[in-house]
Enzyme design. Structure first.
Site, PDB file in Angstrom:
ATOM      1  N   HIS A  90      -5.978  -4.409  11.413  1.00  0.00           N
ATOM      2  CA  HIS A  90      -5.052  -4.168  10.307  1.00  0.00           C
ATOM      3  C   HIS A  90      -4.197  -2.920  10.488  1.00  0.00           C
ATOM      4  O   HIS A  90      -3.461  -2.554   9.575  1.00  0.00           O
ATOM      5  CB  HIS A  90      -5.821  -4.033   8.991  1.00  0.00           C
ATOM      6  CG  HIS A  90      -6.340  -5.324   8.443  1.00  0.00           C
ATOM      7  ND1 HIS A  90      -5.557  -6.204   7.726  1.00  0.00           N
ATOM      8  CD2 HIS A  90      -7.563  -5.895   8.519  1.00  0.00           C
ATOM      9  CE1 HIS A  90      -6.281  -7.261   7.377  1.00  0.00           C
ATOM     10  NE2 HIS A  90      -7.491  -7.091   7.841  1.00  0.00           N
ATOM     11  N   LYS A 136       1.878   0.966  -4.063  1.00  0.00           N
ATOM     12  CA  LYS A 136       1.115   0.978  -2.816  1.00  0.00           C
ATOM     13  C   LYS A 136       0.151   2.159  -2.828  1.00  0.00           C
ATOM     14  O   LYS A 136       0.339   3.113  -3.579  1.00  0.00           O
ATOM     15  CB  LYS A 136       2.049   1.152  -1.604  1.00  0.00           C
ATOM     16  CG  LYS A 136       3.000  -0.003  -1.363  1.00  0.00           C
ATOM     17  CD  LYS A 136       3.911   0.289  -0.186  1.00  0.00           C
ATOM     18  CE  LYS A 136       4.806  -0.904   0.102  1.00  0.00           C
ATOM     19  NZ  LYS A 136       4.061  -2.076   0.557  1.00  0.00           N
ATOM     20  N   ARG A 137      -0.846   2.056  -1.955  1.00  0.00           N
ATOM     21  CA  ARG A 137      -1.647   3.237  -1.665  1.00  0.00           C
ATOM     22  C   ARG A 137      -0.706   4.360  -1.234  1.00  0.00           C
ATOM     23  O   ARG A 137       0.240   4.130  -0.482  1.00  0.00           O
ATOM     24  CB  ARG A 137      -2.636   2.884  -0.545  1.00  0.00           C
ATOM     25  CG  ARG A 137      -3.503   3.994  -0.045  1.00  0.00           C
ATOM     26  CD  ARG A 137      -4.608   3.430   0.837  1.00  0.00           C
ATOM     27  NE  ARG A 137      -4.070   2.563   1.886  1.00  0.00           N
ATOM     28  CZ  ARG A 137      -3.796   2.962   3.115  1.00  0.00           C
ATOM     29  NH1 ARG A 137      -3.959   4.239   3.455  1.00  0.00           N
ATOM     30  NH2 ARG A 137      -3.354   2.111   4.022  1.00  0.00           N
ATOM     31  N   LYS A 175       3.820   5.062   4.303  1.00  0.00           N
ATOM     32  CA  LYS A 175       4.435   4.151   3.332  1.00  0.00           C
ATOM     33  C   LYS A 175       5.668   4.781   2.674  1.00  0.00           C
ATOM     34  O   LYS A 175       6.437   4.100   2.008  1.00  0.00           O
ATOM     35  CB  LYS A 175       3.402   3.736   2.287  1.00  0.00           C
ATOM     36  CG  LYS A 175       2.262   2.906   2.902  1.00  0.00           C
ATOM     37  CD  LYS A 175       1.226   2.518   1.870  1.00  0.00           C
ATOM     38  CE  LYS A 175       0.050   1.782   2.467  1.00  0.00           C
ATOM     39  NZ  LYS A 175       0.373   0.425   2.934  1.00  0.00           N
ATOM     40  N   THR A 206       1.177  -7.275   1.754  1.00  0.00           N
ATOM     41  CA  THR A 206       1.118  -8.506   0.956  1.00  0.00           C
ATOM     42  C   THR A 206       1.821  -8.296  -0.377  1.00  0.00           C
ATOM     43  O   THR A 206       2.250  -9.265  -1.005  1.00  0.00           O
ATOM     44  CB  THR A 206      -0.336  -8.967   0.715  1.00  0.00           C
ATOM     45  OG1 THR A 206      -1.089  -7.896   0.137  1.00  0.00           O
ATOM     46  CG2 THR A 206      -0.968  -9.435   2.012  1.00  0.00           C
ATOM     47  N   LYS A 239       4.120 -10.928  -2.778  1.00  0.00           N
ATOM     48  CA  LYS A 239       3.924 -11.152  -4.212  1.00  0.00           C
ATOM     49  C   LYS A 239       5.204 -10.863  -4.990  1.00  0.00           C
ATOM     50  O   LYS A 239       5.573 -11.607  -5.909  1.00  0.00           O
ATOM     51  CB  LYS A 239       2.789 -10.259  -4.717  1.00  0.00           C
ATOM     52  CG  LYS A 239       1.429 -10.545  -4.088  1.00  0.00           C
ATOM     53  CD  LYS A 239       0.462  -9.402  -4.312  1.00  0.00           C
ATOM     54  CE  LYS A 239      -0.770  -9.561  -3.439  1.00  0.00           C
ATOM     55  NZ  LYS A 239      -1.617  -8.361  -3.395  1.00  0.00           N
TER      56      LYS A 239
END
Length: 832
Positions: A375, A567-568, A573, A675, A679
């Protein structure tokens, strides 16, 4: 004794009766809930609280799930079907009542049944706590996969840990994240079944003794500490209720919960020490590994659940077969990331030490049984463990690791591999941290017959970067399985208004087969459809606006564009890129108030790891920017900034249907898949993002005109890393960025502490590893393209419809079908 054949009727005692336990009419459901309220909850209707009604309803629904659960188990057990065992440290399953009702087709019936009792089903939904069993995408993916395996009738067990407190409950005080226990089990969990009779001893420490058996050495491990792993089962029901699988979570328990001698001598605390140490294993998800004790606890967690799961599946296998020689034919074990990778070594220990299997046979079975999902490409996220810690905690396993590694390298040398750097790269044992370490990603790779990435780009980069040398040696072992999401949760449950419109336009078949969404593209320019979707979206935004007001006190306009980054919190990110652009937009709105600015509400949500200082500082910056922007009357409602605390699955179910713009802005080459991007696109949000992870495949499907792509590519990021990461020239060449950086570093957004962000800003100037500054100008320009499209509402809604229409491929049913075919070799239920 007579053995029943697959599909044969259940024994008479297990046959469902059309009574209060099993009937699905309004009257039967109402009676079932009342019976549970009286006999399971112990309350009468007049005294029942919302929580009492939730428990009664959940238990009534659970009865109906159990019917399919027992039937599915019976069919699998009698049919000799191969089982899949999905091992994951996280299962972010969220609330389960609506999941079960949706998949059983009972939501409307139960709503009517409760309405007749004066109870609001949607109100009960808010009473159910989120299961705190995960953190972010990894755990939510595991939950989607469990539901899809049940939907496709893949016989499966999910294996993980039953965390008492999960990750943590995030509270924001004065803009700073604070962590508190997430006590989701404090009122019990109506969905689980305790299995105290299923318990396994898990050893730690101790020593290894060698014996000679028939002239060959045999090894016996004598642990110095033993912890019990006790099973708790949660049924996972698939679509239409055709098949139900099991999520089995392990809780840690001390063998002797109390040292009575110490207690009677007055050492009341010391008498509980062993219990506290044992039970710490299943207390908290991701305990901080900043200390040696925290690192040891993480290793204990990973071995604990891997060892318990393997003992459990071996026991199940031996109930049916005389030995373990055919284990790989009957069991497929999927490692979800490196956390359960120690299972490779544990299975070898079980096969060789406990079941007397020859080493070569055991290794062949182990490789054929395991698959490994990678991942991450971030080196720090590919787990390594210090050899001294492994030798102390798992001495026999360390012996096996050394032997696996030696035989692996010997085989490569015999095949002609002699390059020292390559041999070091593919070795399980690594140098370079001041001590030897065990590379768990390499162990998982060598011990598995298939290794998969989770998006096309990620898989290609795996072959080129972290597993380059292993891929060259084993060129057929890596394959791609692009992630997916379950549309039952993220469309039908999260967005019933959109679902109703889709059914009206496309027919009910769209509920069973997401590929039918493609037909929506034919209606993308229909003004009437656009108006219906816009009204549904506005209602969702108004609902989210109410949540924002209740949790933060900030009032937002549902007619503004809802710009979402959920998000985390992590530097790769790049929430801080979003914040820097927010500041630039704020400056531009004040400087040029006459322009037709598209009103925006920027919503951030996510948790930072408790020991991740920079991520927590980004949360503080988000709140500081929000305070300044939201309090400035000159902005006149054109921009609002919100940080929503304690992000979880249930909050995501409210945010995602309300999103207009989806922020997927990670540094290219660093996000494996994502993901959330799927969504949000499914629910009609347009993506602004880099060519990273599954963004690449989303772009291919929705079309260039319906997505906003910006920034460096993965290849360009790699080139920048090679050429140096100082950003001072980049900042000097961008007046807009220079102004933003100066505002942040000088304390414009932190007047109470003008130095708060100085080091943060200087770090970006001197070593911008995640290339925030390099992508800033292109990101700002892309956001202005977003503004322009938003002002053309017909064009915006056409693009929104095209996003929903073109993402049917990103169903986790499709992903699981590929796993089943290419990795696990198990059949799936044919589409109906």
């Amino acid at each position: 004794m007579t053995t029943q054949q697959p599909g044969a009727a259940l024994p008479a005692a297990a046959q469902p009766d059309d009574d209060l336990r099993t009937g699905n009419s309004v009257e039967a459901l109402r009676g079932a809930v009342m019976a549970k309220l009286a006999y399971a909850v112990g309350k009468v209707q007049a005294d029942a609280s919302d929580r009492d009604w939730f428990l009664a309803t959940a238990l009534a629904v659970r009865d109906r799930v159990v019917q399919g659960w027992q039937r599915s188990y019976h069919t699998t057990n009698t049919g000799g079907t191969k089982r899949v065992y999905y091992m994951s440290l996280e299962f972010l399953i969220g609330r389960l009542m609506f999941d079960a009702l949706t998949n059983l087709g009972l939501t409307d019936t139960m709503r009517e049944a409760l309405s007749g009792l004066g109870v609001d089903l949607d109100k009960l939904r808010e009473v159910e706590p989120d299961a705190a069993l995960g953190n972010g995408g990894l755990g939510r993916l595991a939950a989607c996969f469990m539901e899809s395996m049940a939907t496709l009738a893949v016989p499966a067990y999910g294996y993980g840990i039953r965390y008492e407190n999960g990750l943590f409950r995030q509270v924001v005080k004065d803009g700073w994240q604070q962590e508190y226990p997430e006590n989701w089990l404090s009122f019990g969990n109506p969905w689980e079944f305790a299995r105290p009779e299923i318990a396994y001893d898990i050893g730690f420490g101790g020593h290894v003794e060698t014996h000679q058996v028939d002239g060959a050495p045999r090894y016996e491990w004598f642990p110095s500490e033993t912890v019990e792993a006790v099973a708790y089962d949660t049924p996972v029901v698939g679509w239409r209720g055709h098949h139900v699988n099991t999520l089995r979570l392990w809780s840690a328990r001390a063998g002797d919960p109390l040292r009575l001698d110490a207690f009677n001598e007055g050492d009341h605390v010391g008498a509980m020490a062993d219990r506290v140490k044992a039970e710490a294993i299943s207390k908290v998800l991701y305990p901080s590994d900043a200390t040696p004790a925290g690192q040891e606890l993480r290793l204990r967690q990973e071995y604990f659940f891997a060892a318990a799961s393997l003992q459990d599946l071996v026991r199940r296998h031996l109930k049916k077969y005389p030995d373990l020689s055919n284990l790989a034919d009957q069991a497929a074990i999927q490692l979800n990331d490196t956390h359960p990778a120690i299972a490779v070594v544990e299975l070898m220990r079980l096969l060789v030490d406990l079941h007397g299997m020859a080493w070569d046979d055991a290794w062949r079975i182990t490789q054929a049984t395991f698959g490994y999902t990678n991942h991450t490409l971030l080196p720090e996220a590919l787990e390594t463990w210090p050899v001294p810690l492994m030798e102390r905690m798992l001495p026999r396993h360390m012996q096996i690791i050394y032997l696996v590694n030696a035989l692996h390298l010997d085989k490569l040398r015999a095949e002609g591999h002699s390059d020292v750097d390559v041999m070091r790269s593919v070795s399980i044992i690594a140098e370079g941290w001041g001590q030897q370490r065990v590379k768990m990603g390499t162990l998982a790779f060598i011990g598995s017959h298939r290794i998969n990435g989770v998006s096309a780009l990620h898989t290609d980069l795996m072959r080129q970067t972290v597993f380059r040398d292993l891929n060259a040696i084993y060129p057929d072992r890596i394959n791609n399985k692009t992630n997916g999401i379950t549309f039952r949760r993220w469309l039908m449950e999260a967005n019933p208004a959109l679902t109703a419109i889709l059914v009206d336009v496309l027919g009910k078949a769209v509920l069973d087969d997401p590929s039918h969404l493609e037909k929506l593209a034919q209606h993308a320019g229909d003004p009437a459809l656009q108006a219906r979707l816009k009204a549904a979206k506005r209602d969702n935004k108004a609902t989210l606006g109410g949540i924002i007001a209740a949790r933060t006190g900030i009032q937002v306009d549902p007619d503004a564009m809802f710009d979402i980054q959920i998000k985390r919190i992590h530097e790769y990110k790049r929430q801080h890129l979003n914040l820097l652009e927010t500041i630039a937009l704020y400056n531009a709105i004040r400087a040029e108030p006459w322009r037709d600015w598209a009103p925006r509400v920027k919503v951030f949500a996510g948790k930072a790891a408790a020991s991740y200082h920079t991520a927590k500082l980004i949360i503080k910056l988000a709140n500081d920017v929000a305070r300044v922007v939201n309090d400035d009357p000159t902005v006149r409602g054109k921009l609002k900034v919100v940080f929503l605390p304690n992000y979880n699955v249930s909050l995501a179910e409210r945010i995602i249907p309300a999103a207009d713009l989806s922020e997927q802005i990670s540094t290219a080459g660093m996000e494996a898949s994502g993901t959330g991007n799927m969504k949000l696109a499914l629910n009609g949000a347009l993506t602004i993002g880099t060519l990273d992870g599954a963004n690449v495949e989303i772009k291919e499907r929705v079309g260039d005109d319906n997505i906003f792509i910006f920034g460096l590519t993965a290849e360009e990021v790699a080139a920048r890393h090679r050429s140096g990461l100082s950003a001072r020239e980049t900042i000097a060449n961008s007046p807009r960025l220079a102004e933003v950086m100066e505002a942040v570093s000088s304390g414009v957004f932190s007047p109470d502490d003008t130095d708060r962000y100085r080091d943060f800003a200087n770090a970006l100037r001197d070593h911008d590893h995640f290339l925030v500054t390099a992508d800033f100008d292109d990101y700002y320009a892309a956001q202005r393209r977003v503004d322009a499209l938003w002002r053309d509402q017909a064009a915006w809604w056409r693009a929104s419809i095209m996003n929903t229409a073109r993402v049917g491929w990103f169903s986790s049913d499709r992903t699981i079908g590929e796993y089943a075919r290419d990795i696990w070799d198990v059949p799936v239920r044919a589409a109906e």
